[in-house]
Design a protein around this motif. Structure first.
Motif, short mmCIF file in Angstrom:
data_model
loop_
_atom_site.label_atom_id
_atom_site.label_comp_id
_atom_site.label_asym_id
_atom_site.label_seq_id
_atom_site.Cartn_x
_atom_site.Cartn_y
_atom_site.Cartn_z
N UNK A 174 5.28 6.04 -7.88
CA UNK A 174 5.73 6.70 -6.64
C UNK A 174 7.22 7.00 -6.74
N UNK A 175 7.60 8.20 -6.31
CA UNK A 175 9.01 8.53 -6.08
C UNK A 175 9.05 9.71 -5.12
N UNK A 176 10.12 9.81 -4.35
CA UNK A 176 10.19 10.92 -3.42
C UNK A 176 11.15 10.65 -2.28
N UNK A 223 9.45 3.65 -7.26
CA UNK A 223 10.90 3.62 -7.24
C UNK A 223 11.45 4.71 -6.33
N UNK A 224 12.25 4.29 -5.36
CA UNK A 224 12.81 5.22 -4.39
C UNK A 224 14.34 5.20 -4.41
N UNK A 225 14.89 5.34 -5.61
CA UNK A 225 16.34 5.45 -5.73
C UNK A 225 16.81 6.66 -4.93
N UNK A 226 17.91 6.46 -4.18
CA UNK A 226 18.46 7.54 -3.39
C UNK A 226 17.86 7.68 -2.01
N UNK A 227 16.75 7.00 -1.79
CA UNK A 227 16.14 7.06 -0.46
C UNK A 227 16.26 5.73 0.26
N UNK A 228 15.69 4.68 -0.31
CA UNK A 228 15.81 3.36 0.30
C UNK A 228 16.99 2.56 -0.26
N UNK A 229 17.48 2.98 -1.42
CA UNK A 229 18.58 2.24 -2.07
C UNK A 229 19.19 3.13 -3.14
N UNK A 230 20.48 2.90 -3.42
CA UNK A 230 21.14 3.57 -4.53
C UNK A 230 21.23 5.07 -4.38
N UNK A 276 20.43 10.97 8.02
CA UNK A 276 20.51 9.52 8.25
C UNK A 276 19.24 8.84 7.75
N UNK A 277 18.99 9.02 6.46
CA UNK A 277 17.86 8.37 5.80
C UNK A 277 18.16 6.88 5.62
N UNK A 278 17.15 6.03 5.46
CA UNK A 278 15.73 6.35 5.46
C UNK A 278 15.04 6.07 6.79
N UNK A 279 15.78 5.59 7.79
CA UNK A 279 15.12 5.16 9.02
C UNK A 279 15.55 5.95 10.25
#
Length: 454
Positions: free
Chosen positions: A278-280, A246-253, A294-297
């Motif tokens: 996984x998280x980070x 789960x990548x909340x705040x990085x890829x989504x949300x 300008x995350x994540x890309x």
């Protein structure tokens, strides 16, 4: 043929000798014995290992093998989480790739030892070895340090239809080669493999076959998998243990959404044990201005945003005892061909330590303060050394009961620890133009940094 079993102090605990006949080259000879009141392999509290010495004598010739092993029990429940030897244990974990700058995956003994020393230093109680079999030395060191290991095969992402036989072979070899390592508690069968259409897809069928193989070869351990989808689905909950990336705040949300997702999932599926495999977030130590984000890309992954991710995420995880394990992605930055993100090409920047192992990022010290029993005192945002505003906050990670702040040789104030995630914040500290020596002390510990007000 003779076997002897010794404890960690080399005391002889069992011994038996008997004559055997080998019918053909595939003959299997087995012994069984009982150890009275065995000393359990008990994680970091007592990573006790026995040693089995097996010898074959024939025509005045002797062949001998020594093999270490440990004895433990594990269980996982939806309410108590992970249980080791009948006692609850939080699996505070990191995931790790076997990958160094300039070396790739071809690591020396010294490099393996340094990696495991860092995992031990941060205070992790568990390690997810991503996403393939690692060096035997890594397992040996985990055995010795009492770090519980999630080992897995490289069955990753979407299914092409060609993986079956290779996956079965790799799982078989993984288990047979590493069966006696007491640190291993689960065999991972897949990571982020998706079955979008139905439960009859080849990836589902292969998972079911792998699950059978794992239990045939090892009746003592559970199987696991890591999903990036929902709590239930075509691939989910086939293995004994299910965890989620789960990548909340990085890829989504937002970073805070992790808590909402966990609580809603636990309420809706109270009988499914929950874990975060996984998280980070990415963190580039050479980028120290959070205004450029300008995350994540994109090109800017400032280190303090990674730190913020872990502060928020760990507080969420820490306060939910039903989570049976959690794994930071990743312990070390690692190569990822084709990536052009975060200001350094071909690199995943989510590590707590840089690719060359020379720099421990702020988030490393945050977890060390929360996980390690060793005294920790660390000033965060050290690398943000040039300041444009005179009023600043000095953030400190420490597991000490009180911390004192000094500015340019003058004592400013002492704070007691009130944060449950080991953060001290000294707010509205006024810097003078030019150099400013920030110093903190706690008992015999101290840390210092020079911040320049431009």
């Amino acid at each position: 043929m003779e076997y002897k079993i010794f404890d960690a102090k080399n005391n002889l605990m069992a011994n038996e000798e008997k004559a055997v006949s080998f019918v053909n080259k595939d003959t299997t000879i087995s012994f069984s014995t009982k150890l009275k009141n065995p000393i359990l392999w008990n994680g970091k509290e007592n990573p006790h290992q026995y040693r089995a010495e097996v010898s074959i004598k024939s025509d005045n010739k002797v062949d001998k093998v020594n093999q270490k092993f440990g004895i433990k029990t594990i269980d996982v429940t939806a309410d108590k989480g992970f249980v080791l030897n009948n006692n609850p244990l939080r699996l505070n974990g990191v995931a790790m790739h076997q990958d160094w700058k300039q070396s790739g995956p071809a690591l020396s003994e010294e490099q393996h030892q340094k990696d495991m020393a860092l995992v031990d230093e941060i205070g992790a109680t568990s390690l997810r070895l991503s996403h393939y079999q690692h060096s035997d030395l890594t397992y040996q060191l985990a055995d010795e340090k009492g770090i519980l290991v999630w080992s897995e095969i490289p069955f990753v992402h979407d299914y092409s239809g060609r993986e079956g036989e290779n996956a079965k072979q790799q799982l078989t070899e993984l288990i047979l080669q590493n069966y006696n390592h007491p640190s291993i508690y689960t065999w991972g069968l897949w990571n982020e493999v998706r079955a979008y259409v139905s439960d009859n897809e080849p990836s589902v069928q292969l998972t079911e076959e792998l699950n059978i193989i794992a239990h045939q070869l090892d009746k003592t351990r559970k199987t696991a998998s890591a999903s990036d989808r929902g709590i239930t689905g075509n691939m989910e909950n086939i293995t004994d243990l299910q965890a989620w990336n789960k990548y909340f705040g990085w890829y989504y949300g937002q970073y805070e959404d992790l808590g909402k997702w966990l609580d809603e999932s636990h309420t809706k599926y109270p009988n499914i044990p929950l874990a975060i495999s996984e998280y980070g977030a990415g963190g580039n130590i050479f980028q120290q201005d959070i205004k450029f984000l300008d995350k994540p890309f994109g090109e800017h992954f400032p280190e303090m945003d990674q730190t913020l991710c872990h502060e928020i995420s760990w507080k969420i995880i820490k306060n939910r005892p039903y989570i049976w394990s959690s794994y930071v992605w990743n312990m070390f930055d690692f190569a990822l061909a084709g990536w052009n993100r975060g200001g350094i090409t071909n690199l995943n920047h989510k590590g707590l330590v840089t690719y060359d192992r020379t720099t421990k990022k702020d988030a490393f010290y945050f977890y060390k303060a929360n996980w390690s029993k060793e005294p920790v005192l660390y000033i965060a945002e050290k690398r943000n050394s040039e300041r444009n505003e005179s009023l600043t906050t000095v953030k400190v990670y420490s597991n000490q009961p009180a911390v004192t702040l000094w500015l340019n040789g003058e004592k400013i104030t002492t704070q007691k620890l009130v944060s449950d995630i080991k953060i001290f914040e000294f707010k509205n500290i006024k810097l003078k133009p030019g150099d400013n020596i920030i110093k903190i002390t706690a008992k015999k510990l101290s840390d210092e940094v020079n911040w320049k007000l431009l």
